[in-house]
Design an enzyme around this catalytic site. Structure first.
Site, PDB file in Angstrom:
ATOM      1  N   PRO A 150      25.960  -4.709 -66.699  1.00 10.57           N
ATOM      2  CA  PRO A 150      25.326  -3.730 -65.999  1.00 10.57           C
ATOM      3  C   PRO A 150      25.820  -2.680 -65.823  1.00 10.57           C
ATOM      4  CG  PRO A 150      25.547  -5.119 -64.282  1.00 10.57           C
ATOM      5  CD  PRO A 150      26.620  -5.084 -65.382  1.00 10.57           C
ATOM      6  N   CYS A 151      25.920  -1.390 -66.769  1.00  9.93           N
ATOM      7  CA  CYS A 151      26.132  -0.032 -66.665  1.00  9.93           C
ATOM      8  C   CYS A 151      24.393   0.844 -66.252  1.00  9.93           C
ATOM      9  CB  CYS A 151      26.985   0.721 -67.674  1.00  9.93           C
ATOM     10  SG  CYS A 151      25.912   0.312 -68.972  1.00  9.93           S
ATOM     11  N   HIS A 152      23.753   0.336 -66.429  1.00 13.40           N
ATOM     12  CA  HIS A 152      22.817   0.009 -65.711  1.00 13.40           C
ATOM     13  C   HIS A 152      22.624   0.675 -63.935  1.00 13.40           C
ATOM     14  CE1 HIS A 152      21.478  -3.810 -66.525  1.00 13.40           C
ATOM     15  NE2 HIS A 152      20.815  -3.616 -65.083  1.00 13.40           N
TER      16      HIS A 152
END
Length: 169
Positions: free
Chosen positions: A134-136
Site C-alpha cells: 500500500p504505497c497509496h
C-alpha cells in the site's frame, strides 16, 4: 517465467503478473510506470498471458472483496523484485495498517534512516505491486496527497475506501 492477467477493478483495468513465488506486479494499465515495469520484468523472463491462472484468479477475487469494502488483508503471496533497499521499504509499506496513513518522514524512520526520505520516496515510486503493497497510504507530512503511479484521484479513492468514507452502494 512470469504469468499475467488483466484484472478489472472499480478504478480501471490492472495488469497482474506473478512469478513462481507470488504476485510481483499489479498496476493500472494506464499507470505512469506500468510499461516500464513490464519491460523490466521481461528482461528477467518471459511473461505469458494466462486468463485461467489460479493465483491470479484468487487475486482478482480478493481485489473484488477489497473494492466492495469486505477485505482489509490480502492473503496472496508476494514476490518483491527490486534492490535490497527497495525491498526493505516495501516491507515497511506492508506494516501500514488498513485505514491508516504514514508520512514519507515516518516511513524513513520506520526504515531506520531519517535522512533517507528522498530514497524512501523513490523506492515507494518503484513499488510494482499497487494496492497489495500500500504505497497509496504514504502521504506528505502536511497531509497532502503526493505522487501515485495510478494518479492522485485513484490514491484519494483508495484512502477514502479504506477510511470507510466512501459509500460504494
Amino acid at each position: 517465467m512470469f504469468y499475467s492477467k488483466n484484472v478489472p477493478t472499480l478504478l480501471g483495468e490492472m495488469i497482474a503478473v506473478r512469478s513462481e513465488k507470488g504476485v510481483c506486479m499489479l498496476n493500472f494499465l494506464d499507470g505512469k510506470t506500468t510499461t516500464q515495469q513490464v519491460k523490466e520484468l521481461e528482461k528477467i523472463g518471459e511473461i505469458i498471458y494466462n486468463d485461467n491462472d489460479e493465483i491470479l484468479n484468487q487475486l482478482q477475487g480478493e481485489l473484488d472483496l477489497y473494492f466492495e469494502g469486505n477485505l482489509e488483508q490480502f492473503s496472496i503471496p508476494i514476490d518483491f523484485i527490486g534492490t535490497e533497499f527497495q525491498q526493505k521499504v516495501w516491507n515497511q509499506l506492508l506494516k501500514i495498517k488498513f485505514g491508516e496513513t504514514r508520512s514519507y518522514k515516518e516511513q524513513a524512520i520506520a526504515v531506520g534512516d531519517l535522512l533517507a526520505i528522498r530514497a524512501v520516496a523513490n523506492a515507494n515510486g518503484k513499488n510494482k505491486i499497487s494496492i497489495l503493497v500500500p504505497c497509496h497510504r504514504v502521504i506528505g507530512s502536511d497531509g497532502s496527497l503526493t505522487g501515485f503511479a495510478g494518479g492522485k484521484n485513484r490514491k484519494q479513492f483508495l484512502l477514502d475506501l479504506e477510511s470507510k468514507q466512501l459509500n460504494l452502494f
